[in-house]
Design a protein around this motif. Sequence first.
Motif, PDB file in Angstrom:
ATOM      1  N   ASN A   1      -2.571   7.030  10.047  1.00 10.64           N
ATOM      2  CA  ASN A   1      -2.467   5.644  10.480  1.00 10.64           C
ATOM      3  C   ASN A   1      -1.810   4.797   9.391  1.00 10.64           C
ATOM      4  N   GLU A   2      -2.176   5.049   8.141  1.00  7.45           N
ATOM      5  CA  GLU A   2      -1.581   4.315   7.024  1.00  7.45           C
ATOM      6  C   GLU A   2      -0.088   4.634   6.899  1.00  7.45           C
ATOM      7  N   ARG A   3       0.283   5.896   7.081  1.00  8.69           N
ATOM      8  CA  ARG A   3       1.702   6.266   7.020  1.00  8.69           C
ATOM      9  C   ARG A   3       2.497   5.577   8.129  1.00  8.69           C
ATOM     10  N   THR A   4       1.881   5.444   9.295  1.00  3.08           N
ATOM     11  CA  THR A   4       2.553   4.750  10.393  1.00  3.08           C
ATOM     12  C   THR A   4       2.757   3.279  10.044  1.00  3.08           C
ATOM     13  N   PHE A   5       1.741   2.658   9.471  1.00  2.00           N
ATOM     14  CA  PHE A   5       1.853   1.263   9.020  1.00  2.00           C
ATOM     15  C   PHE A   5       2.999   1.132   8.009  1.00  2.00           C
ATOM     16  N   LEU A   6       3.043   2.044   7.051  1.00  2.00           N
ATOM     17  CA  LEU A   6       4.098   1.987   6.039  1.00  2.00           C
ATOM     18  C   LEU A   6       5.478   2.230   6.646  1.00  2.00           C
ATOM     19  N   ALA A   7       5.557   3.041   7.684  1.00  4.42           N
ATOM     20  CA  ALA A   7       6.833   3.258   8.378  1.00  4.42           C
ATOM     21  C   ALA A   7       7.314   1.966   9.042  1.00  4.42           C
ATOM     22  N   TRP A   8       6.375   1.218   9.635  1.00  4.56           N
ATOM     23  CA  TRP A   8       6.752  -0.079  10.221  1.00  4.56           C
ATOM     24  C   TRP A   8       7.287  -1.007   9.125  1.00  4.56           C
ATOM     25  N   ILE A   9       6.618  -1.010   7.970  1.00 10.24           N
ATOM     26  CA  ILE A   9       7.054  -1.873   6.863  1.00 10.24           C
ATOM     27  C   ILE A   9       8.421  -1.431   6.347  1.00 10.24           C
ATOM     28  N   ARG A  10       8.635  -0.116   6.208  1.00  4.73           N
ATOM     29  CA  ARG A  10       9.953   0.385   5.767  1.00  4.73           C
ATOM     30  C   ARG A  10      11.043  -0.009   6.756  1.00  4.73           C
ATOM     31  N   THR A  11      10.746   0.071   8.027  1.00  8.06           N
ATOM     32  CA  THR A  11      11.716  -0.320   9.045  1.00  8.06           C
ATOM     33  C   THR A  11      12.046  -1.804   8.913  1.00  8.06           C
TER      34      THR A  11
ATOM     35  N   PHE B   1      -6.689  11.371   9.743  1.00  5.16           N
ATOM     36  CA  PHE B   1      -6.267  10.397  10.745  1.00  5.16           C
ATOM     37  C   PHE B   1      -6.084   9.018  10.111  1.00  5.16           C
ATOM     38  N   THR B   2      -6.953   8.687   9.175  1.00  2.00           N
ATOM     39  CA  THR B   2      -6.816   7.417   8.466  1.00  2.00           C
ATOM     40  C   THR B   2      -5.508   7.389   7.684  1.00  2.00           C
ATOM     41  N   LEU B   3      -5.199   8.496   7.005  1.00  2.00           N
ATOM     42  CA  LEU B   3      -3.956   8.550   6.244  1.00  2.00           C
ATOM     43  C   LEU B   3      -2.729   8.546   7.156  1.00  2.00           C
TER      44      LEU B   3
ATOM     45  N   ALA C   1       7.027  -6.762  10.638  1.00  2.00           N
ATOM     46  CA  ALA C   1       6.145  -6.896   9.478  1.00  2.00           C
ATOM     47  C   ALA C   1       4.864  -7.640   9.851  1.00  2.00           C
ATOM     48  N   ALA C   2       4.997  -8.697  10.640  1.00  2.00           N
ATOM     49  CA  ALA C   2       3.819  -9.479  11.021  1.00  2.00           C
ATOM     50  C   ALA C   2       2.894  -8.716  11.959  1.00  2.00           C
ATOM     51  N   ALA C   3       3.448  -7.868  12.813  1.00  2.00           N
ATOM     52  CA  ALA C   3       2.636  -7.153  13.792  1.00  2.00           C
ATOM     53  C   ALA C   3       2.099  -5.815  13.275  1.00  2.00           C
ATOM     54  N   SER C   4       2.624  -5.324  12.162  1.00  2.00           N
ATOM     55  CA  SER C   4       2.236  -3.991  11.702  1.00  2.00           C
ATOM     56  C   SER C   4       0.793  -3.922  11.188  1.00  2.00           C
ATOM     57  N   TYR C   5       0.340  -4.928  10.467  1.00  2.00           N
ATOM     58  CA  TYR C   5      -1.038  -4.868   9.971  1.00  2.00           C
ATOM     59  C   TYR C   5      -2.062  -4.983  11.109  1.00  2.00           C
ATOM     60  N   PRO C   6      -1.901  -5.942  12.035  1.00  2.00           N
ATOM     61  CA  PRO C   6      -2.854  -5.972  13.150  1.00  2.00           C
ATOM     62  C   PRO C   6      -2.858  -4.662  13.945  1.00  2.00           C
ATOM     63  N   ARG C   7      -1.707  -4.042  14.088  1.00  2.00           N
ATOM     64  CA  ARG C   7      -1.638  -2.748  14.776  1.00  2.00           C
ATOM     65  C   ARG C   7      -2.427  -1.700  13.998  1.00  2.00           C
ATOM     66  N   TRP C   8      -2.237  -1.637  12.686  1.00  2.00           N
ATOM     67  CA  TRP C   8      -2.977  -0.683  11.851  1.00  2.00           C
ATOM     68  C   TRP C   8      -4.476  -0.908  12.014  1.00  2.00           C
ATOM     69  N   ARG C   9      -4.891  -2.152  11.944  1.00  2.00           N
ATOM     70  CA  ARG C   9      -6.316  -2.498  12.026  1.00  2.00           C
ATOM     71  C   ARG C   9      -6.898  -2.119  13.388  1.00  2.00           C
ATOM     72  N   THR C  10      -6.178  -2.386  14.462  1.00  2.00           N
ATOM     73  CA  THR C  10      -6.643  -2.061  15.807  1.00  2.00           C
ATOM     74  C   THR C  10      -6.825  -0.558  15.981  1.00  2.00           C
TER      75      THR C  10
ATOM     76  N   ALA D   1     -10.338   1.512  16.550  1.00  2.00           N
ATOM     77  CA  ALA D   1     -10.490   2.425  17.685  1.00  2.00           C
ATOM     78  C   ALA D   1     -10.936   3.805  17.202  1.00  2.00           C
ATOM     79  N   MET D   2     -10.367   4.273  16.112  1.00  2.00           N
ATOM     80  CA  MET D   2     -10.771   5.583  15.577  1.00  2.00           C
ATOM     81  C   MET D   2     -12.222   5.550  15.106  1.00  2.00           C
ATOM     82  N   ARG D   3     -12.621   4.470  14.470  1.00  2.00           N
ATOM     83  CA  ARG D   3     -14.005   4.350  13.983  1.00  2.00           C
ATOM     84  C   ARG D   3     -15.004   4.338  15.133  1.00  2.00           C
ATOM     85  N   ARG D   4     -14.602   3.771  16.259  1.00  2.00           N
ATOM     86  CA  ARG D   4     -15.504   3.645  17.416  1.00  2.00           C
ATOM     87  C   ARG D   4     -15.379   4.812  18.392  1.00  2.00           C
TER      88      ARG D   4
END
Length: 117
Positions: free
Chosen positions: A21-31, A17-19, A70-79, A83-86
């Motif tokens: 989430n990371e792939r989703t973050f990278l997809a936002w960056i690629r976009t 799930f962590t990976l 790009a600016a919103a992708s990292y906060p989204r990844w972190r959120t 949520a997954m950790r909790r």
Amino acid sequence: MTERDEQPAETEPDYRFTLANERTFLAWIRTALGLVAGGVAVQQLVPGLATAGARTALAILCITLAAVLAAASYPRWRTVQLAMRRGAPLPRSVLLIVLACGISALTVFAAVLVLVG
């Protein structure tokens, strides 16, 4: 301290799930990178598309949408990671609507420029 004040215990989520989430973050960056490239290409490589002002407007819209993503992708990844950790439900994302509406607007604007030009 009440139960309401306590933070939920954090646990390490399944690495898959962590990976993901990371792939989703990278997809936002690629976009975002694709939108930057599209904005530069419209401005520099298609001078016959429309007037310089219209091309510049389309390029700026592409690059602005890229900056927002790009600016919103990292906060989204972190959120999502928190949520997954909790063990909490995954948060809704406004980025999906922003991207869908932004790409739709860019497409309509580009189509108008192509039809008029």
